[in-house]
Design an enzyme around this catalytic site. Sequence first.
Site, mmCIF file in Angstrom:
data_model
loop_
_atom_site.group_PDB
_atom_site.id
_atom_site.type_symbol
_atom_site.label_atom_id
_atom_site.label_comp_id
_atom_site.label_asym_id
_atom_site.label_seq_id
_atom_site.Cartn_x
_atom_site.Cartn_y
_atom_site.Cartn_z
ATOM 1 N N VAL A 41 0.835 -1.203 0.000
ATOM 2 C CA VAL A 41 0.000 0.000 0.000
ATOM 3 C C VAL A 41 0.867 1.250 0.000
ATOM 4 C CG1 VAL A 41 -1.831 1.259 1.205
ATOM 5 C CG2 VAL A 41 -1.892 -1.230 1.145
ATOM 6 N N CYS A 42 1.961 1.221 0.749
ATOM 7 C CA CYS A 42 2.848 2.387 0.804
ATOM 8 C C CYS A 42 3.465 2.677 -0.561
ATOM 9 C CB CYS A 42 3.936 2.178 1.854
ATOM 10 S SG CYS A 42 3.294 2.017 3.525
ATOM 11 N N THR A 43 3.896 1.622 -1.242
ATOM 12 C CA THR A 43 4.466 1.793 -2.577
ATOM 13 C C THR A 43 3.416 2.372 -3.515
ATOM 14 O OG1 THR A 43 6.042 -0.005 -2.249
ATOM 15 C CG2 THR A 43 5.549 0.603 -4.528
ATOM 16 N N MET B 278 2.884 6.149 -2.697
ATOM 17 C CA MET B 278 3.970 7.019 -3.154
ATOM 18 C C MET B 278 4.014 7.083 -4.679
ATOM 19 S SD MET B 278 5.249 8.424 -0.465
ATOM 20 C CE MET B 278 3.647 8.334 0.344
#
Length: 171
Positions: free
Chosen positions: A59-61, A64
């Site tokens: 999810v973080c990738t 960003m």
Amino acid sequence: MTQSPSVRSRTAGMVDVGDPAPDVTAPLANGEVEEFELADRLDEAPLVLAFFPGAFTGVCTHEMETFEDRLDEFVEAGATVLGVSVDTPFALNAFREDSGLTFDMISDTNRRLVEAFDVSMDFASLGVDDVAKRAVFVVDEEGVVTYAWVADDPSIEPDYDEVYEAVEAAA
């Protein structure tokens, strides 16, 4: 099987709209490693501080990379986008390179920003403590928070259109 994190939250001290943004210093991963101080970057406002739990995670990738995909819009509106996580500046530079990210990232390994903005959480089931919640703050040129969004569920991404509208309003 997806495990839901045990989230520790101290909402009483959370930075909110209208509050002065805490002035913090931390390493900046921008291909090199430099010092970042919030007060020194207000001339680049509005600043979009996009907190995320950890580099190289799904999810973080995606979050960003979505900011990267929309970076031209944010820059045209006058904003500076900065990712913020507790990862080391070296890991963040590798993450930037691996994900094709061109905006800078603040390495909050000492958790100064996480504590100052009060967006700390634990993944108790994984034994990982004191990482950033997924959160977005927009800070104007006066150093005032004009937008604040914090998710207690790290699988939820921000409404990017809403963040963009906040940038336009703060510009």
